[in-house]
Every structure is written in structure tokens, then in C-alpha cells.
Design a protein around this motif. Structure first.
Motif, PDB file in Angstrom:
ATOM      1  N   UNK A  79      -3.866  -1.808   6.796  1.00 20.24           N
ATOM      2  CA  UNK A  79      -2.639  -2.513   7.169  1.00 20.24           C
ATOM      3  C   UNK A  79      -2.777  -4.021   6.938  1.00 20.24           C
ATOM      4  N   UNK A  80      -3.953  -4.552   7.238  1.00 24.38           N
ATOM      5  CA  UNK A  80      -4.187  -5.990   7.023  1.00 24.38           C
ATOM      6  C   UNK A  80      -4.024  -6.345   5.550  1.00 24.38           C
ATOM      7  N   UNK A  81      -4.711  -5.616   4.686  1.00 20.61           N
ATOM      8  CA  UNK A  81      -4.648  -5.947   3.262  1.00 20.61           C
ATOM      9  C   UNK A  81      -3.265  -5.643   2.678  1.00 20.61           C
ATOM     10  N   UNK A  82      -2.619  -4.578   3.160  1.00 21.33           N
ATOM     11  CA  UNK A  82      -1.276  -4.260   2.672  1.00 21.33           C
ATOM     12  C   UNK A  82      -0.314  -5.405   2.966  1.00 21.33           C
ATOM     13  N   UNK A 114       1.708  -1.378  -1.091  1.00 23.23           N
ATOM     14  CA  UNK A 114       1.786  -0.162  -0.285  1.00 23.23           C
ATOM     15  C   UNK A 114       0.410   0.215   0.236  1.00 23.23           C
ATOM     16  N   UNK A 115       0.395   0.808   1.416  1.00 20.46           N
ATOM     17  CA  UNK A 115      -0.870   1.199   2.036  1.00 20.46           C
ATOM     18  C   UNK A 115      -1.653   2.167   1.161  1.00 20.46           C
ATOM     19  N   UNK A 116      -0.960   3.053   0.434  1.00 28.02           N
ATOM     20  CA  UNK A 116      -1.671   4.028  -0.408  1.00 28.02           C
ATOM     21  C   UNK A 116      -2.457   3.324  -1.510  1.00 28.02           C
ATOM     22  N   UNK A 117      -1.853   2.297  -2.084  1.00 27.58           N
ATOM     23  CA  UNK A 117      -2.555   1.541  -3.111  1.00 27.58           C
ATOM     24  C   UNK A 117      -3.725   0.765  -2.548  1.00 27.58           C
ATOM     25  N   UNK A 118      -3.576   0.232  -1.340  1.00 27.68           N
ATOM     26  CA  UNK A 118      -4.663  -0.514  -0.706  1.00 27.68           C
ATOM     27  C   UNK A 118      -5.843   0.397  -0.420  1.00 27.68           C
ATOM     28  N   UNK A 119      -5.583   1.598   0.073  1.00 30.12           N
ATOM     29  CA  UNK A 119      -6.675   2.530   0.379  1.00 30.12           C
ATOM     30  C   UNK A 119      -7.493   2.826  -0.876  1.00 30.12           C
ATOM     31  N   UNK A 120      -6.820   2.937  -2.007  1.00 31.06           N
ATOM     32  CA  UNK A 120      -7.540   3.184  -3.260  1.00 31.06           C
ATOM     33  C   UNK A 120      -8.387   1.974  -3.654  1.00 31.06           C
ATOM     34  N   UNK A 121      -7.825   0.763  -3.482  1.00 35.10           N
ATOM     35  CA  UNK A 121      -8.582  -0.447  -3.806  1.00 35.10           C
ATOM     36  C   UNK A 121      -9.834  -0.561  -2.942  1.00 35.10           C
ATOM     37  N   UNK A 122      -9.692  -0.255  -1.665  1.00 35.88           N
ATOM     38  CA  UNK A 122     -10.814  -0.422  -0.743  1.00 35.88           C
ATOM     39  C   UNK A 122     -11.890   0.636  -0.934  1.00 35.88           C
ATOM     40  N   UNK A 123     -11.553   1.702  -1.650  1.00 30.30           N
ATOM     41  CA  UNK A 123     -12.568   2.721  -1.932  1.00 30.30           C
ATOM     42  C   UNK A 123     -13.469   2.310  -3.085  1.00 30.30           C
ATOM     43  N   UNK A 124     -13.049   1.277  -3.834  1.00 29.27           N
ATOM     44  CA  UNK A 124     -13.848   0.782  -4.940  1.00 29.27           C
ATOM     45  C   UNK A 124     -14.885  -0.207  -4.419  1.00 29.27           C
ATOM     46  N   UNK A 125     -15.989  -0.372  -5.152  1.00 27.11           N
ATOM     47  CA  UNK A 125     -16.967  -1.377  -4.733  1.00 27.11           C
ATOM     48  C   UNK A 125     -16.373  -2.783  -4.822  1.00 27.11           C
ATOM     49  N   UNK A 126     -16.713  -3.615  -3.836  1.00 26.33           N
ATOM     50  CA  UNK A 126     -16.278  -5.018  -3.908  1.00 26.33           C
ATOM     51  C   UNK A 126     -17.117  -5.718  -4.977  1.00 26.33           C
ATOM     52  N   UNK A 127     -16.550  -6.712  -5.665  1.00 24.40           N
ATOM     53  CA  UNK A 127     -15.219  -7.282  -5.478  1.00 24.40           C
ATOM     54  C   UNK A 127     -14.166  -6.548  -6.294  1.00 24.40           C
TER      55      UNK A 127
END
Length: 452
Positions: free
Chosen positions: A213-216, A222-235
Motif C-alpha cells: 500500500x505504501x509503494x502503491x 495498482x497494488x498488483x503491479x507493486x507486489x510484482x515489483x517487490x518480488x524482484x531483487x532490489x533495486x
């Protein structure tokens, strides 16, 4: 400890740990406990190290071992605004027996072309610029441009952090506390800052739903897109684009005073005995549609090569865009040939997912395989002659005996082809009579079976 564990130690921030790990791997190779591929004609002359940012965590020593295991013909390291990798790259390549070179990448301002965009999208008058063939990370006394570049980069980073902290509050960071420890020598990049922000957000919002929710909210996604981004290694490149690139809250549009001028940086590179090169992106910007005009201007200042990242110009899913970029790649290499500019290629490795080595068997690159290998030999040959005899590309000897770019290109590429890598071979080259002319030096190198 497994050999994979030892390979990981090559990426440690402690230089002594890296050196000891390389000792162990080389001994294992001599004992035939590890196999290395036979040398082929693969070259990667544009590898960022962890002294700026490497997407796989590679140090100069780690890259040298990767090149050894993979059978590469030559390796060149390049770091943003830093020369920290130079000595380690050359020493490690000597030890593993891989042709080695080192350089630096930065951004410069072009006062002659203030209105055109070149290879830095959305930033008119700004050019990515590369110096290759450095033999030391310590510029001569009185050459302050490189420390000035580091100072400016740190100031830009801290201004960006201030803007991002105001926007991303309460997931804030402290530059000295949270960012600088992510680097071995304090040369932080946007990607290091992203890693710090990722960690800060996860610490502040331990529940996944709150983190999403914070990053969205902050990225307006959209939250669905954020969840996918956060599943990837940073950065995350997507988060970097939203926050730090043009239009992002952390972005500050550069102007004439943001980066040093091309003349200042060119003089500094030449004063170090290294070779200035122009970086080329893809030929699609207005400025790169006028590459002939740009290169003629830069050649007059001292530019003597063209740096290209070929993979992003052909390895593209969209067939129309792929065809366009391949056409531009062919055009710029044809132009480089006409202007007697060696072509220096690599994959960058400054984000995860980039190739470790270019595919010279790919149909769009196959016609230029010889250009790419000669470009690597050219940089390595200059490096050998500068290290062993101080007869590199910028020397008075070269100006006297090799007055044209074509003559210099041919000489240093031939030296690079002839001289096998290693400290013993470098010492043998150092015994060559420095008063000889180019043809006699080549004859000596050819006749000496200990060198070829």
C-alpha cells in the motif's frame, strides 16, 4: 568450503579476502580441480564493478576470474566517476592470464551542442563519456577533475535523497549511515540509494499488505503491479524510473554547471595517459542522428574511440524497433570505420539481467566481430605499452612515430594481439628498447617466443 563459496569471497569488500580467494581458485585450477574454458574471442570491455555498481556484485577480481573461467579474450572494467578499480583490474588480469584494461565513465556537458539530446535521454547537451586504458587510479599531481567529479556526484546524490526523504516519509534514509556502507569505497549511485530505500520501507512496513500500500500510494500504481515489483531483487528499475528519472520527484534537470565540460574531462583523461571515447546509445535521438558532426567535434578535442553496448541495439522483442536499432548500429560502426575510431564494446553489467558477455554469433553482430576484437586488442595493447614502457597512445613517442589515428590503431591493436597477458610477459615487454620505431618493436615482440 566449496568453490562456489570461494567465488563469493571474490566479491567481498575486503581486498585481502578477494586476493586470498583468487589464490585458492588459481591453485585449484592448477591442480585440475576446476576447469576453465579454452580462450575464445569473447571480449567485454565495458564491465562496471562494485566500485560503482555491478548488478551481480562483481569486484574487479571477481570479473577477472569470471573471464578466466569463461575463456574470454579480454576484459575491461569501467566505473562511474571513479578510478578505484584500475590497479586491481590490471593485477587480477595479470594473475589469471586474461588481457585486461580499465577505465572510467561519466557525464559531460557539450557547450557546442546545448540544444540536442544525445545518449542521456531528456537531457540536452549532456553526453555519457568514457575514458579507457588507464594504468593507475591515481591521477598526476594537479589533475583535480576526477576528485571534482566524485564530489559533484556525492552532492547530486545527497540533494536527491533530501527530495526523496520528503516524499517517501516515513521510509526515510540517511546517506552516510544507510547508503555509503553499501559501497566498498564510498562511490554511491542511484541504485545503492534504491537498495537503502527498499530496506527502509520494509523495516517501516513489515506487513506485506502495508508495504504494498505504501509503494502503491507513492508510485501511483495498482497494488498488483507493486507486489510484482517487490518480488524482484532490489533495486527495481521500475521504481528507479518513477522516483529518480526525468519526471520523478527526486530528479533534478541538469544544466551547464551540473557536470564538468567535455574539454575538462578530456584533458584529464589524456593527462593520465588514457584514451577518451564517445559513448553511443542507439542512434534515435536528435543528437545521435548527427553523429558525424558530433564525432568530428570530439575528435578535434582528442576523442579516439567509440564505446557501444551492442546488446541493447539488437536483442529487442519488438521486430520494428529491432530492425530500426540494428540499422542504426550498422550505420554508426560504418562511420567509426570511416573516421578510424576503434569500436569498444561490452555489456555494462550495472543491473541484474544484463548479459555477462555479448553474443558475437548473433546475426546482427557477426559482421563486426573483427571490429570488436580489434577494439579490445587496441585498448589492451595501449595498456601494455603504457605500463611497460610509457609508450602508450598519448605518449610523445606515439605522436612522433604514429602521427595518424589509423597508424596508432594498427600498432596498438597488433601489440594487443601479440602480447599474451601476465606479469612475466609484461616484464619482458619492458626490456624492449624504447627508442625503437613501431615496426622494430613489433618485430621484437613477434620474434620473442616468451611474449607471444
Amino acid at each position: 568450503m566449496s568453490f562456489n563459496d570461494i567465488r563469493q569471497q571474490l566479491k567481498a569488500f575486503d581486498l585481502q579476502v578477494r586476493r586470498h580467494a583468487l589464490d585458492q581458485l588459481l591453485q585449484a585450477w592448477r591442480n585440475r580441480e576446476i576447469n576453465c574454458q579454452p580462450q575464445n574471442d569473447s571480449v567485454n570491455m565495458h564491465c562496471h564493478t562494485f566500485f560503482s555498481y555491478n548488478g551481480y556484485g562483481h569486484s574487479p577480481t571477481s570479473l577477472a576470474w569470471l573471464a578466466k573461467e569463461s575463456g574470454w579474450h579480454a576484459l575491461g572494467t569501467v566505473d562511474f566517476d571513479a578510478l578505484d578499480a584500475v590497479e586491481e583490474t590490471l593485477s587480477a588480469c595479470d594473475r589469471v592470464g586474461v588481457r585486461g584494461a580499465a577505465g572510467l565513465e561519466t557525464r559531460v556537458y557539450l557547450p557546442e551542442f546545448p540544444e540536442w539530446e544525445f545518449n542521456s535521454p531528456g537531457e540536452p547537451g549532456i553526453l555519457y563519456y568514457v575514458g579507457v586504458g588507464f594504468t593507475t587510479g591515481h591521477p598526476p599531481t594537479g589533475i583535480g577533475i576526477f576528485s571534482e567529479m566524485c564530489r559533484r556526484a556525492a552532492e547530486r546524490n545527497q540533494r536527491m535523497v533530501a527530495r526523496l526523504n520528503a516524499y517517501l516519509n516515513p521510509a526515510t534514509i540517511d546517506y552516510k549511515r544507510d547508503v555509503l556502507p553499501l559501497t566498498p569505497s564510498g562511490n554511491a549511485t542511484e541504485r545503492h540509494m534504491l537498495i537503502a530505500y527498499d530496506s527502509a520501507a520494509r523495516a517501516r512496513f513489515p506487513k506485506q499488505s502495508e508495504l504494498v500500500a505504501f509503494w502503491a500510494s507513492k508510485l501511483e500504481m495498482d497494488a498488483s503491479g507493486i507486489a510484482e515489483l517487490l518480488s524482484e531483487p532490489a533495486p527495481s528499475n521500475a521504481i528507479r524510473g518513477k522516483l529518480m528519472k526525468r519526471g520523478g520527484v527526486g530528479y533534478i534537470q541538469p544544466g551547464p554547471d551540473t557536470f564538468p565540460s567535455v574539454d575538462e574531462v578530456t584533458r584529464g583523461i589524456i593527462a593520465c595517459g588514457a584514451i577518451p571515447t564517445c559513448a553511443w546509445l542507439d542512434g534515435l535521438s536528435e543528437g545521435e542522428q548527427h553523429m558525424g558532426e558530433l564525432l568530428e567535434s570530439l575528435i578535434a578535442k582528442g576523442v579516439a574511440g567509440l564505446t557501444i553496448i551492442p546488446d541493447r541495439n539488437w536483442n529487442i522483442p519488438d521486430p520494428k524497433l529491432r530492425a530500426t536499432k540494428i540499422g542504426e548500429l550498422h550505420k554508426v560502426i560504418t562511420l567509426a570505420r570511416a573516421l578510424d575510431l576503434p569500436v569498444i564494446v561490452g555489456t555494462e553489467m550495472n543491473k541484474a539481467g544484463q548479459r555477462l558477455i555479448d553474443d558475437f554469433d548473433a546475426e546482427p553482430l557477426r559482421p563486426f566481430r573483427g571490429d570488436f576484437v580489434r577494439g579490445a586488442n587496441f585498448v589492451y595493447g595501449h595498456t601494455v605499452m603504457q605500463r611497460a614502457l610509457e609508450l602508450g597512445y598519448q605518449s610523445e613517442w606515439a605522436e612522433s612515430h604514429l602521427p595518424t589515428r589509423r597508424e596508432r590503431n594498427q600498432f596498438y591493436a597488433e601489440v594487443g594481439r601479440l602480447v599474451e597477458p601476465g606479469a612475466e610477459r609484461l616484464a619482458q615487454v619492458a626490456q624492449v628498447d624504447a627508442s625503437l620505431g613501431p615496426s622494430k618493436i613489433i618485430a621484437e615482440l613477434t620474434a620473442n617466443s616468451h611474449i607471444i
